[in-house]
Scaffold this motif. Structure first.
Motif, mmCIF file in Angstrom:
data_model
loop_
_atom_site.group_PDB
_atom_site.id
_atom_site.type_symbol
_atom_site.label_atom_id
_atom_site.label_comp_id
_atom_site.label_asym_id
_atom_site.label_seq_id
_atom_site.Cartn_x
_atom_site.Cartn_y
_atom_site.Cartn_z
ATOM 1 N N HIS A 105 0.846 -1.291 0.093
ATOM 2 C CA HIS A 105 0.103 0.102 0.006
ATOM 3 C C HIS A 105 0.762 1.325 -0.010
ATOM 4 C CE1 HIS A 105 -2.833 -2.943 1.381
ATOM 5 N NE2 HIS A 105 -3.830 -2.491 0.602
ATOM 6 N N GLN A 106 2.065 1.020 -0.195
ATOM 7 C CA GLN A 106 3.129 2.104 0.021
ATOM 8 C C GLN A 106 3.140 2.822 -1.274
ATOM 9 O OE1 GLN A 106 6.732 0.987 1.282
ATOM 10 N NE2 GLN A 106 5.837 0.255 3.265
ATOM 11 N N GLY A 107 3.295 4.142 -1.451
ATOM 12 C CA GLY A 107 3.184 4.927 -2.803
ATOM 13 C C GLY A 107 1.880 5.403 -3.351
ATOM 14 N N GLN A 108 0.679 4.888 -2.597
ATOM 15 C CA GLN A 108 -0.502 5.242 -3.193
ATOM 16 C C GLN A 108 -1.338 6.124 -2.461
ATOM 17 O OE1 GLN A 108 -2.611 1.501 -3.793
ATOM 18 N NE2 GLN A 108 -0.425 0.461 -3.442
ATOM 19 N N GLY A 109 -0.975 7.148 -1.865
ATOM 20 C CA GLY A 109 -1.647 8.227 -0.858
ATOM 21 C C GLY A 109 -1.858 8.055 0.364
ATOM 22 N N TYR A 110 -1.811 6.706 0.791
ATOM 23 C CA TYR A 110 -2.420 6.189 2.160
ATOM 24 C C TYR A 110 -1.461 7.027 3.293
ATOM 25 C CZ TYR A 110 -5.078 2.699 -0.195
ATOM 26 O OH TYR A 110 -5.983 1.886 -1.105
ATOM 27 N N GLY A 111 -0.188 7.156 3.073
ATOM 28 C CA GLY A 111 0.744 7.629 4.146
ATOM 29 C C GLY A 111 0.460 8.988 4.295
ATOM 30 N N ARG A 112 0.344 9.757 3.144
ATOM 31 C CA ARG A 112 -0.018 11.193 3.061
ATOM 32 C C ARG A 112 -1.408 11.350 3.793
ATOM 33 N NH1 ARG A 112 0.900 15.835 0.663
ATOM 34 N NH2 ARG A 112 2.502 15.012 -0.636
ATOM 35 N N ALA A 113 -2.276 10.757 3.445
ATOM 36 C CA ALA A 113 -3.632 10.779 4.096
ATOM 37 C C ALA A 113 -3.615 10.669 5.544
ATOM 38 C CB ALA A 113 -4.589 10.078 3.410
ATOM 39 N N THR A 114 -2.819 9.769 5.926
ATOM 40 C CA THR A 114 -2.909 9.304 7.216
ATOM 41 C C THR A 114 -1.994 10.411 8.276
ATOM 42 O OG1 THR A 114 -2.637 7.066 6.933
ATOM 43 C CG2 THR A 114 -1.915 7.727 9.236
ATOM 44 N N VAL A 115 -0.970 11.047 7.698
ATOM 45 C CA VAL A 115 -0.157 12.010 8.523
ATOM 46 C C VAL A 115 -1.075 13.281 8.453
ATOM 47 C CG1 VAL A 115 1.729 13.572 8.074
ATOM 48 C CG2 VAL A 115 2.163 11.326 7.844
ATOM 49 N N VAL A 116 -1.965 13.546 7.198
ATOM 50 C CA VAL A 116 -2.676 14.939 7.255
ATOM 51 C C VAL A 116 -3.858 14.718 8.299
ATOM 52 C CG1 VAL A 116 -4.201 16.121 5.916
ATOM 53 C CG2 VAL A 116 -2.207 15.642 4.864
ATOM 54 N N ALA A 117 -4.362 13.394 8.142
ATOM 55 C CA ALA A 117 -5.458 12.952 9.278
ATOM 56 C C ALA A 117 -5.060 13.397 10.864
ATOM 57 C CB ALA A 117 -5.986 11.809 9.052
ATOM 58 N N LEU A 118 -4.056 12.903 11.033
ATOM 59 C CA LEU A 118 -3.457 12.853 12.523
ATOM 60 C C LEU A 118 -2.985 14.207 12.873
ATOM 61 C CD1 LEU A 118 -1.294 9.892 12.818
ATOM 62 C CD2 LEU A 118 -3.530 10.000 13.743
ATOM 63 N N ARG A 119 -2.427 14.855 11.838
ATOM 64 C CA ARG A 119 -2.026 16.462 12.056
ATOM 65 C C ARG A 119 -3.337 17.442 12.124
ATOM 66 N NH1 ARG A 119 2.059 19.363 7.972
ATOM 67 N NH2 ARG A 119 0.185 19.231 6.883
ATOM 68 N N THR A 120 -4.085 16.948 11.327
ATOM 69 C CA THR A 120 -5.496 17.856 11.380
ATOM 70 C C THR A 120 -6.315 17.695 12.759
ATOM 71 O OG1 THR A 120 -5.726 17.843 8.942
ATOM 72 C CG2 THR A 120 -7.595 18.312 10.187
ATOM 73 N N ALA A 121 -6.240 16.458 13.106
ATOM 74 C CA ALA A 121 -7.000 16.166 14.239
ATOM 75 C C ALA A 121 -6.239 16.671 15.535
ATOM 76 C CB ALA A 121 -6.989 14.683 14.515
ATOM 77 N N ALA A 122 -4.706 16.728 15.746
ATOM 78 C CA ALA A 122 -4.055 17.387 16.513
ATOM 79 C C ALA A 122 -4.065 18.841 16.684
ATOM 80 C CB ALA A 122 -2.720 17.104 16.254
ATOM 81 N N ALA A 123 -4.537 19.382 15.621
ATOM 82 C CA ALA A 123 -4.585 20.994 15.372
ATOM 83 C C ALA A 123 -5.784 21.331 16.209
ATOM 84 C CB ALA A 123 -4.354 21.436 13.994
ATOM 85 N N GLY A 124 -6.831 20.556 16.057
ATOM 86 C CA GLY A 124 -8.134 20.957 16.551
ATOM 87 C C GLY A 124 -8.189 20.651 18.009
ATOM 88 N N ARG A 125 -7.288 20.305 18.562
ATOM 89 C CA ARG A 125 -7.210 20.022 20.264
ATOM 90 C C ARG A 125 -6.699 21.201 21.079
ATOM 91 N NH1 ARG A 125 -10.522 16.389 18.849
ATOM 92 N NH2 ARG A 125 -9.736 14.147 18.509
ATOM 93 N N ALA A 126 -6.729 21.185 22.190
ATOM 94 C CA ALA A 126 -5.917 22.034 23.232
ATOM 95 C C ALA A 126 -4.557 22.213 23.136
ATOM 96 C CB ALA A 126 -6.698 22.020 24.367
ATOM 97 N N PRO A 127 -3.850 22.912 23.942
ATOM 98 C CA PRO A 127 -2.387 23.239 23.822
ATOM 99 C C PRO A 127 -1.279 22.231 24.410
ATOM 100 C CG PRO A 127 -3.590 25.077 25.139
ATOM 101 C CD PRO A 127 -4.768 23.965 24.605
ATOM 102 N N ALA A 128 -0.098 22.461 24.011
ATOM 103 C CA ALA A 128 1.163 22.214 24.611
ATOM 104 C C ALA A 128 2.604 21.666 23.898
ATOM 105 C CB ALA A 128 1.167 21.901 26.032
ATOM 106 N N ARG A 129 2.643 20.845 22.890
ATOM 107 C CA ARG A 129 3.572 20.288 22.503
ATOM 108 C C ARG A 129 4.231 20.651 20.956
ATOM 109 N NH1 ARG A 129 3.004 14.579 25.734
ATOM 110 N NH2 ARG A 129 2.853 15.496 27.835
ATOM 111 N N ARG A 130 5.395 20.031 20.623
ATOM 112 C CA ARG A 130 5.713 20.160 19.492
ATOM 113 C C ARG A 130 5.788 18.845 18.628
ATOM 114 N NH1 ARG A 130 12.118 20.710 18.025
ATOM 115 N NH2 ARG A 130 12.121 18.920 19.448
ATOM 116 N N LEU A 131 5.203 18.796 17.327
ATOM 117 C CA LEU A 131 4.974 17.718 16.545
ATOM 118 C C LEU A 131 6.335 17.191 15.685
ATOM 119 C CD1 LEU A 131 3.113 15.194 15.912
ATOM 120 C CD2 LEU A 131 2.254 16.883 14.033
ATOM 121 N N VAL A 132 6.723 16.058 15.798
ATOM 122 C CA VAL A 132 7.935 15.602 15.048
ATOM 123 C C VAL A 132 7.783 14.365 14.393
ATOM 124 C CG1 VAL A 132 9.339 17.130 16.680
ATOM 125 C CG2 VAL A 132 9.154 14.533 17.233
ATOM 126 N N ALA A 133 8.628 13.846 13.152
ATOM 127 C CA ALA A 133 8.344 12.828 12.868
ATOM 128 C C ALA A 133 10.065 12.270 12.750
ATOM 129 C CB ALA A 133 7.776 12.566 11.681
#
Length: 181
Positions: A105-133
């Protein structure tokens, strides 16, 4: 981020993220045995090692709202599990985003969609840490993905992994911290 209902799983989403549970151990074990999945992580594991690693991985997941959060990545078109994603606190100031996607399933957009979903969900929550990978130095596909999503390379850590940070860390990572404790 307790379960799939709190994540951005719109009908148009390329992935659905489901809270990982012990019942997913067989699938996670298959990921660890998959050569494509593990190509940058020391190669596929044997059956016994993969089973133990899956058990440890899933037992490390915390109850929703606290500590490490893990999700099974599912293809909404087929309902099949295709990977594992997580957010893990690293000290008091950082949350690490992680992703294991089956080789087929690599190279088909699933990784991008997953990172975007997690980052988007995280951005909608309350304060405090730095996001890294982080990724293994030879994983050019992950480097391209993170760069294309605006992550900034910050160097190589003491374990030899390439480290990146979300440039929106002030907003996004503050939100992740509150979401996962």
């Amino acid at each position: 981020m307790p379960d799939e209902t709190t994540l951005p799983n719109s009908p148009r989403s390329r992935v659905r993220l489901l809270s990982a549970r012990a019942a997913h151990a067989g699938f996670v074990c298959r990921l660890y045995r998959d050569a494509g999945t593990m190509q940058h992580l020391g190669g596929p594991r044997d059956r016994q090692d993969a089973a133990e690693l899956a058990r440890r991985t899933l037992s490390g997941a915390s109850p929703p709202g606290r500590g490490q959060q893990l999700w099974i990545i599912q293809d909404p078109a087929t309902g099949s599990p295709i990977g594992l994603a997580g957010l893990t606190p690293k000290g008091t100031a950082t949350i690490e985003l992680g992703l294991l996607l089956s080789g087929e399933h690599q190279g088909q957009g699933y990784g991008r969609a997953t990172v975007v979903a997690l980052r988007t969900a995280a951005a909608g929550r309350a304060p405090a840490r730095r996001l890294v990978a982080r990724h293994a130095p030879g994983n050019a596909a992950m480097a391209r993905l993170l760069a294309s999503l605006g992550f900034e390379r910050i160097g190589t850590d003491r374990d030899g992994y390439v480290s990146w940070r979300n440039p929106d860390s002030a907003r996004t990572t503050d939100a992740v911290s509150a979401a996962i404790g």
